[in-house]
Write an enzyme that holds these catalytic residues in place. Structure first.
Site, PDB file in Angstrom:
ATOM      1  N   TYR A   1       0.827  -1.214   0.000  1.00 51.68           N
ATOM      2  CA  TYR A   1       0.000   0.000   0.000  1.00 51.68           C
ATOM      3  C   TYR A   1       0.863   1.267   0.000  1.00 51.68           C
ATOM      4  O   TYR A   1       0.821   2.067  -0.939  1.00 51.68           O
ATOM      5  CB  TYR A   1      -0.920  -0.056   1.226  1.00 51.68           C
ATOM      6  CG  TYR A   1      -1.719   1.184   1.523  1.00 51.68           C
ATOM      7  CD1 TYR A   1      -1.877   1.623   2.835  1.00 51.68           C
ATOM      8  CD2 TYR A   1      -2.348   1.913   0.514  1.00 51.68           C
ATOM      9  CE1 TYR A   1      -2.626   2.754   3.127  1.00 51.68           C
ATOM     10  CE2 TYR A   1      -3.108   3.036   0.792  1.00 51.68           C
ATOM     11  CZ  TYR A   1      -3.237   3.453   2.111  1.00 51.68           C
ATOM     12  OH  TYR A   1      -3.973   4.573   2.392  1.00 51.68           O
TER      13      TYR A   1
ATOM     14  N   ASP B   1      12.850 -12.827  -1.322  1.00 53.18           N
ATOM     15  CA  ASP B   1      12.589 -12.931   0.119  1.00 53.18           C
ATOM     16  C   ASP B   1      13.766 -12.268   0.825  1.00 53.18           C
ATOM     17  O   ASP B   1      14.878 -12.805   0.842  1.00 53.18           O
ATOM     18  CB  ASP B   1      12.482 -14.407   0.516  1.00 53.18           C
ATOM     19  CG  ASP B   1      12.371 -14.575   2.035  1.00 53.18           C
ATOM     20  OD1 ASP B   1      12.265 -15.735   2.488  1.00 53.18           O
ATOM     21  OD2 ASP B   1      12.415 -13.549   2.758  1.00 53.18           O
TER      22      ASP B   1
ATOM     23  N   LYS C   1       9.108  -3.043  15.600  1.00 54.81           N
ATOM     24  CA  LYS C   1       9.411  -1.672  15.168  1.00 54.81           C
ATOM     25  C   LYS C   1      10.402  -1.017  16.142  1.00 54.81           C
ATOM     26  O   LYS C   1      11.385  -0.397  15.728  1.00 54.81           O
ATOM     27  CB  LYS C   1       8.138  -0.825  15.079  1.00 54.81           C
ATOM     28  CG  LYS C   1       7.199  -1.220  13.959  1.00 54.81           C
ATOM     29  CD  LYS C   1       7.817  -1.043  12.568  1.00 54.81           C
ATOM     30  CE  LYS C   1       6.789  -1.277  11.477  1.00 54.81           C
ATOM     31  NZ  LYS C   1       7.370  -1.225  10.105  1.00 54.81           N
TER      32      LYS C   1
ATOM     33  N   TYR D   1       4.359  -7.089  17.125  1.00 58.86           N
ATOM     34  CA  TYR D   1       4.523  -6.212  15.944  1.00 58.86           C
ATOM     35  C   TYR D   1       5.181  -4.907  16.379  1.00 58.86           C
ATOM     36  O   TYR D   1       6.176  -4.476  15.805  1.00 58.86           O
ATOM     37  CB  TYR D   1       3.173  -5.916  15.279  1.00 58.86           C
ATOM     38  CG  TYR D   1       3.238  -4.688  14.409  1.00 58.86           C
ATOM     39  CD1 TYR D   1       2.696  -3.480  14.832  1.00 58.86           C
ATOM     40  CD2 TYR D   1       3.907  -4.724  13.194  1.00 58.86           C
ATOM     41  CE1 TYR D   1       2.803  -2.348  14.059  1.00 58.86           C
ATOM     42  CE2 TYR D   1       4.018  -3.591  12.408  1.00 58.86           C
ATOM     43  CZ  TYR D   1       3.476  -2.405  12.855  1.00 58.86           C
ATOM     44  OH  TYR D   1       3.594  -1.269  12.093  1.00 58.86           O
TER      45      TYR D   1
ATOM     46  N   SER E   1       6.593   3.447  13.022  1.00 57.76           N
ATOM     47  CA  SER E   1       5.173   3.618  13.337  1.00 57.76           C
ATOM     48  C   SER E   1       5.001   4.304  14.677  1.00 57.76           C
ATOM     49  O   SER E   1       5.816   4.146  15.579  1.00 57.76           O
ATOM     50  CB  SER E   1       4.505   2.239  13.397  1.00 57.76           C
ATOM     51  OG  SER E   1       3.235   2.323  14.002  1.00 57.76           O
TER      52      SER E   1
ATOM     53  N   ARG F   1      -7.756   9.550  16.239  1.00 63.70           N
ATOM     54  CA  ARG F   1      -6.475   9.180  15.644  1.00 63.70           C
ATOM     55  C   ARG F   1      -6.017  10.249  14.663  1.00 63.70           C
ATOM     56  O   ARG F   1      -6.831  11.080  14.224  1.00 63.70           O
ATOM     57  CB  ARG F   1      -6.599   7.848  14.875  1.00 63.70           C
ATOM     58  CG  ARG F   1      -6.907   6.638  15.746  1.00 63.70           C
ATOM     59  CD  ARG F   1      -5.766   6.289  16.675  1.00 63.70           C
ATOM     60  NE  ARG F   1      -6.024   5.075  17.461  1.00 63.70           N
ATOM     61  CZ  ARG F   1      -6.692   5.035  18.601  1.00 63.70           C
ATOM     62  NH1 ARG F   1      -7.196   6.162  19.119  1.00 63.70           N
ATOM     63  NH2 ARG F   1      -6.839   3.895  19.246  1.00 63.70           N
TER      64      ARG F   1
ATOM     65  N   ASP G   1       9.869  -7.149  -3.731  1.00 67.46           N
ATOM     66  CA  ASP G   1       8.711  -7.600  -2.945  1.00 67.46           C
ATOM     67  C   ASP G   1       8.654  -9.122  -3.003  1.00 67.46           C
ATOM     68  O   ASP G   1       9.040  -9.727  -4.007  1.00 67.46           O
ATOM     69  CB  ASP G   1       7.412  -7.007  -3.549  1.00 67.46           C
ATOM     70  CG  ASP G   1       6.298  -6.860  -2.515  1.00 67.46           C
ATOM     71  OD1 ASP G   1       5.834  -5.732  -2.265  1.00 67.46           O
ATOM     72  OD2 ASP G   1       5.912  -7.898  -1.937  1.00 67.46           O
TER      73      ASP G   1
HETATM   74  C1  WQD Z   1      -8.489   3.390  14.372  1.00 64.20           C
HETATM   75  C2  WQD Z   1      -9.674   3.739  15.260  1.00 64.20           C
HETATM   76  C3  WQD Z   1     -10.377   1.969  16.713  1.00 64.20           C
HETATM   77  C4  WQD Z   1     -11.814  -0.693  13.500  1.00 64.20           C
HETATM   78  C5  WQD Z   1      -3.253   0.543  13.989  1.00 64.20           C
HETATM   79  C6  WQD Z   1      -2.055  -0.140  14.520  1.00 64.20           C
HETATM   80  C7  WQD Z   1      -0.858   0.747  14.356  1.00 64.20           C
HETATM   81  C8  WQD Z   1      -0.748   1.253  12.940  1.00 64.20           C
HETATM   82  C9  WQD Z   1      -2.034   1.900  12.475  1.00 64.20           C
HETATM   83  C10 WQD Z   1       0.875  -0.029  11.736  1.00 64.20           C
HETATM   84  C11 WQD Z   1      -9.534   3.234  16.683  1.00 64.20           C
HETATM   85  C12 WQD Z   1     -11.473   2.315  15.706  1.00 64.20           C
HETATM   86  C13 WQD Z   1     -11.262   0.380  14.186  1.00 64.20           C
HETATM   87  C14 WQD Z   1     -13.199  -0.972  13.644  1.00 64.20           C
HETATM   88  C15 WQD Z   1     -13.401   0.884  15.147  1.00 64.20           C
HETATM   89  N1  WQD Z   1      -0.411   0.207  12.054  1.00 64.20           N
HETATM   90  N2  WQD Z   1     -12.042   1.153  14.997  1.00 64.20           N
HETATM   91  N3  WQD Z   1     -13.939  -0.169  14.457  1.00 64.20           N
HETATM   92  O1  WQD Z   1      -5.517   0.995  16.118  1.00 64.20           O
HETATM   93  O2  WQD Z   1      -5.031   3.451  15.645  1.00 64.20           O
HETATM   94  O3  WQD Z   1      -3.520   1.702  14.733  1.00 64.20           O
HETATM   95  O4  WQD Z   1      -3.065   0.927  12.648  1.00 64.20           O
HETATM   96  O5  WQD Z   1       1.845   0.583  12.115  1.00 64.20           O
HETATM   97  O6  WQD Z   1       0.283  -0.025  14.668  1.00 64.20           O
HETATM   98  O7  WQD Z   1      -2.256  -0.362  15.898  1.00 64.20           O
HETATM   99  O8  WQD Z   1      -5.801   1.969  13.785  1.00 64.20           O
HETATM  100  O9  WQD Z   1      -7.542   1.701  12.091  1.00 64.20           O
HETATM  101  O10 WQD Z   1      -7.205  -0.167  13.773  1.00 64.20           O
HETATM  102  O11 WQD Z   1      -8.258   1.984  14.494  1.00 64.20           O
HETATM  103  O12 WQD Z   1     -14.108   1.598  15.883  1.00 64.20           O
HETATM  104  O13 WQD Z   1     -13.764  -1.935  13.042  1.00 64.20           O
HETATM  105  O14 WQD Z   1     -10.848   3.115  14.734  1.00 64.20           O
HETATM  106  O15 WQD Z   1     -10.937   1.703  17.997  1.00 64.20           O
HETATM  107  O16 WQD Z   1     -10.118   4.206  17.559  1.00 64.20           O
HETATM  108  P1  WQD Z   1      -5.031   2.044  15.189  1.00 64.20           P
HETATM  109  P2  WQD Z   1      -7.224   1.294  13.480  1.00 64.20           P
END
Ligand code: WQD
Length: 348
Positions: free
Chosen positions: A11, A58, A152, A148, A124, A230, A31
């Protein structure tokens, strides 16, 4: 510069490869296609207006990685390749440690042997751990609550130690907040394999009819509307941050630089849902569910160091992020097609 983009069919890697080429660099993709589709390559060629060099390797294979770097004549590596599902990392920690750390160690060994001086790392905001105050700053301590996240944290430490041993190395640690959105053409975008973990692809799949509703994980957080907040940033702004960081590595004498890539503006789940409804033109079925384990109320960046040192800002709005996501998802309801398997000649 000639730049090796690991995970370049993924992505963020695909969007960044395009912007590197648009900026005049020779972006080369490596990749293993475990978590990305070969059919991305032909779309990138079309958007770039030329055939992009692609290697199927790989990166945990030391010899194969060394052969690629030895022959490549690269000036820099931008390293996206890695497993990134928080939940999966809890179930399969050894896969995450061996793949994520192994690929970085292979690349660094090859770069050291063949004189490649610049390394941009896809880190991240997850390295700020669970109790970080907001807005988050680069000088905060790092920790993790899942394998994970630990990969990082550990990769950042590996890179800091590598730079101490070899002061000619120039490293950028880019800490992403929540990347979302898609290229304005709608021909490339986020296509998670299996059930998405993240909010935006889930909303997009509800909007296009692949899922019947979105579960809002908790509306009792200490935030204005009770839902989690977020720092969502457009993947095109994020890609531009990589181009700016690479340029900076060519002029700075700082061996390891750390930059938050975020907007600095938090957006709540409900606000994202509302923005997506505006983008797709219809209401989205949602249901409030219990909080998700490990979620924090708020996570957003202090992006002032990247603004000051890179001249970079993420200024696309949440509406633009949703409009671009919707264009990608509505044009590709099932994501990328599966290209025929076989030799790399099937990459096009
Ligand atoms: C965002 C918000 C959820 C799904 C993650 C990883 C982090 C990084 C980014 C790699 C939160 C809410 C989500 C759903 C919901 N990845 N939500 N219903 O958790 O901030 O971060 O992705 O580096 O490492 O932890 O992102 O998109 O999962 O959630 O309400 O079905 O959406 O509670 O508030 P997050 P997310």
């Amino acid at each position: 510069m000639r730049i090796l983009v690991s995970g370049g069919a993924g992505y963020i890697g695909s969007h960044t490869t395009l912007q590197l080429i648009a900026a005049g660099h020779d972006g080369v993709i490596v990749d293993d296609f475990r978590r990305s589709k070969r059919s991305v390559v032909a779309r990138l060629d079309a958007l770039a207006g030329r055939s992009i060099e692609v290697h199927e390797v790989d990166l945990t294979d030391l010899a194969a990685t060394d052969a690629l770097v030895s022959a490549g004549g690269f000036d820099a590596v931008v390293h996206f390749a890695g497993l990134k599902a928080v939940g999966e990392s809890v179930e399969k920690p050894l896969d995450y440690y061996s793949n994520n750390l192994g690929s970085t160690l292979s690349l660094l060994a090859a770069m050291s042997r063949h004189g490649v001086p610049k390394f941009v790392f896809s880190s991240s905001a997850t390295v700020y751990g669970e109790n970080a105050p907001v807005p988050m700053r680069e000088d905060f301590p790092t920790s993790a609550t899942n394998p994970y996240g630990w990969t990082k944290v550990m990769q950042e430490q590996i890179l800091r130690d590598a730079a101490v041993a070899d002061p000619s190395l120039r490293v950028a640690l880019l800490r992403y907040f929540n990347p979302v959105g898609a290229h304005a053409s709608g021909t490339i975008g986020e296509d998670p394999s299996g059930i998405p973990n993240n909010l935006m692809p889930l909303i997009a799949q509800v909007a296009v009819g692949r899922r019947d509703k979105l579960l809002i994980y908790g509306d009792d957080y200490p935030t204005p509307d009770g839902t989690g907040r977020r720092d969502y940033l457009h993947v095109e702004d994020l890609a531009a941050g990589h181009v700016a960081a690479l340029d900076r590595l060519g002029t700075t004498d700082v061996t390891v630089s750390t930059w938050n890539l975020g907007t600095g503006t938090p957006t709540s789940v409900r606000e994202v849902v509302d923005a997506f409804s505006r983008a797709c033109g219809h209401e989205l079925p949602v249901e409030v569910a219990p909080r998700r384990a490990g979620d924090v109320a708020e996570s957003y960046a202090d992006p002032s160091r990247a603004e000051a040192e890179l001249g970079w800002r993420a200024d696309r709005t949440i509406d633009q992020m949703c409009e671009d996501t919707w264009r990608w998802q509505s044009q590709n309801p099932d994501g990328y097609p599966d290209a025929p398997s076989g030799s790399s000649s099937d990459l096009r």
